[in-house]
Design an enzyme around this catalytic site. Structure first.
Site, PDB file in Angstrom:
ATOM      1  N   LYS A   1       1.241   2.327  -0.536  1.00 15.93           N
ATOM      2  CA  LYS A   1       0.360   3.413  -0.994  1.00 15.93           C
ATOM      3  C   LYS A   1      -0.395   3.017  -2.261  1.00 15.93           C
ATOM      4  O   LYS A   1      -1.581   3.312  -2.406  1.00 15.93           O
ATOM      5  CB  LYS A   1       1.172   4.695  -1.242  1.00 15.93           C
ATOM      6  CG  LYS A   1       1.607   5.341   0.057  1.00 15.93           C
ATOM      7  CD  LYS A   1       2.256   6.687  -0.184  1.00 15.93           C
ATOM      8  CE  LYS A   1       2.668   7.301   1.145  1.00 15.93           C
ATOM      9  NZ  LYS A   1       3.540   8.454   1.005  1.00 15.93           N
TER      10      LYS A   1
ATOM     11  N   LYS B   1       0.446   5.684  15.864  1.00 17.09           N
ATOM     12  CA  LYS B   1       1.382   6.803  15.837  1.00 17.09           C
ATOM     13  C   LYS B   1       0.605   8.113  15.682  1.00 17.09           C
ATOM     14  O   LYS B   1      -0.424   8.130  14.994  1.00 17.09           O
ATOM     15  CB  LYS B   1       2.304   6.587  14.629  1.00 17.09           C
ATOM     16  CG  LYS B   1       3.548   7.416  14.623  1.00 17.09           C
ATOM     17  CD  LYS B   1       4.423   6.964  13.467  1.00 17.09           C
ATOM     18  CE  LYS B   1       5.388   8.056  13.079  1.00 17.09           C
ATOM     19  NZ  LYS B   1       6.185   7.725  11.915  1.00 17.09           N
TER      20      LYS B   1
ATOM     21  N   LYS C   1      -1.956  13.395  11.713  1.00 15.06           N
ATOM     22  CA  LYS C   1      -3.078  14.310  11.449  1.00 15.06           C
ATOM     23  C   LYS C   1      -4.279  13.567  10.876  1.00 15.06           C
ATOM     24  O   LYS C   1      -5.420  13.835  11.213  1.00 15.06           O
ATOM     25  CB  LYS C   1      -2.636  15.387  10.460  1.00 15.06           C
ATOM     26  CG  LYS C   1      -2.306  16.671  11.176  1.00 15.06           C
ATOM     27  CD  LYS C   1      -2.042  17.800  10.233  1.00 15.06           C
ATOM     28  CE  LYS C   1      -1.395  18.927  11.021  1.00 15.06           C
ATOM     29  NZ  LYS C   1      -0.741  19.902  10.202  1.00 15.06           N
TER      30      LYS C   1
END
Ligand code: SF4
Length: 324
Positions: free
Chosen positions: A111, A191, A194
């Site tokens: 991240k 995968k 959203k």
């Protein structure tokens, strides 16, 4: 009774990937273990967000979980920020966690590499996660394989704290590696997520689900109606495995391999199977949305119960540490 703790990000309404990957499992576990399920809104602050949107997402997640079968009479369902001891214990754990351990976490590195300016909260995320778990003396933590490294850090933090204060107070939580289904998105590429826009919402209408299933990617070898296929490479088959009866799944495999039916027929059968599971969930969600006080009651009761355990842990922790 063996105790479990698990958290979920307030991402709004669940999609079927989250449902099959985690929440359907929780619904079973709540009857076997003393279960604490937490909507981790403090964790959500480590990414960009709007306050009104966060509030909405927390409520939608609560409605989704309750509609999916999380039963406040069988478990403790609560929102993390309603129990301030989570951040209190996290601060304490920050004082026994080496910086190097945090910098080595794969999720942090991943991240942080995508952010221009990295906040300390992102680095310290696993410390808060350790506090979430250890605050409740959870014996087991249901995790997917991608979370095992964070849980190992929680175990390390419990060992370090115990060693520093010379007391066996925090037990090392054990991963409950559950057979999680990795549900691919409708594009068949990644995968279900959203952010990739390839999801089916848990509460989506039957019509809307069909509009998404119809063009969904299948086995590329089935170009013409009479081309035989390989079900194992097809995401629609994976969804059959999750939603259809074993007899139907077997029938799907045979029909696919022998080109006994086309992909649209296969998807129609899947759509019926999905409706059988999802219709009762949609009905419960509509009922909760019409009666928001029932959601508030469930979350209030959960915060009360979680708070009792958390306050007792903090009192004992402080006593061992010489805090007044
Ligand atoms: S028949 Fe079903 S399982 Fe086979 S490729 Fe088509 S959609 Fe997939």
């Amino acid at each position: 009774m063996t105790r479990i703790f698990s958290g979920i990000q307030p991402s709004g309404e669940l999609h079927i990937g989250n449902y099959l990957g985690a929440v359907a499992n929780w619904v079973e576990l709540q009857h076997r273990y003393e279960s604490f399920f937490c909507i981790v809104d403090y964790h959500a602050l480590t990414g960009p967000y709007e306050p009104d949107d966060l509030r909405r997402r927390v409520r939608e997640m609560a409605v989704s979980l309750l509609a999916a079968g999380i039963d406040p009479a069988a478990c403790t369902l609560f929102v993390q920020s309603r129990v301030p001891e989570h951040t209190e214990l996290a601060w304490i754990f920050n004082t026994v966690t080496p910086l190097g351990e945090l910098e080595r976490q794969t999720q942090y590195k991943d991240k942080a590499s995508r952010q221009e300016s990295v906040m300390a909260g992102l680095l310290n995320y696993p410390v808060l996660q350790a506090a979430d778990i250890l605050l409740y003396h959870a014996d087991l933590v249901p995790v997917g394989e991608d979370q095992v490294q964070h849980l190992e850090l929680s175990r390390e933090i419990s060992r370090r704290w115990n060693s520093k204060f010379n007391v066996e107070y925090f037990e090392e939580p054990t991963p409950l590696l559950t057979k999680t289904r990795r549900i691919m998105g409708l594009d068949g590429q990644a995968k279900m997520s959203k952010s990739l826009g390839n999801t089916i919402g848990l509460l989506e209408s039957s019509e809307s689900i069909w509009q998404k299933l119809r063009p969904a990617v299948t086995d590329p070898a089935r170009v013409r109606r009479d081309d035989p296929g390989t079900p194992e490479v097809c995401n629609i088959y994976r969804l059959h495995e999750a939603f259809s009866t074993p007899e139907t799944v077997e029938h799907v495999a045979t029909q696919c391999r022998t080109a006994g039916w086309g992909c649209i027929e296969c998807k129609k059968v899947l759509h019926e199977s999905m409706n059988r599971t999802l219709e009762p969930i949609r009905e419960r969600a509509a009922d909760l949305q019409a009666n928001p006080a029932r959601v508030d009651e469930a979350l209030d009761a959960g915060a009360e119960r979680a708070g009792e355990v958390a306050r007792a842990t903090m009192a004992e922790t402080k006593q061992h540490m010489g805090l007044l």
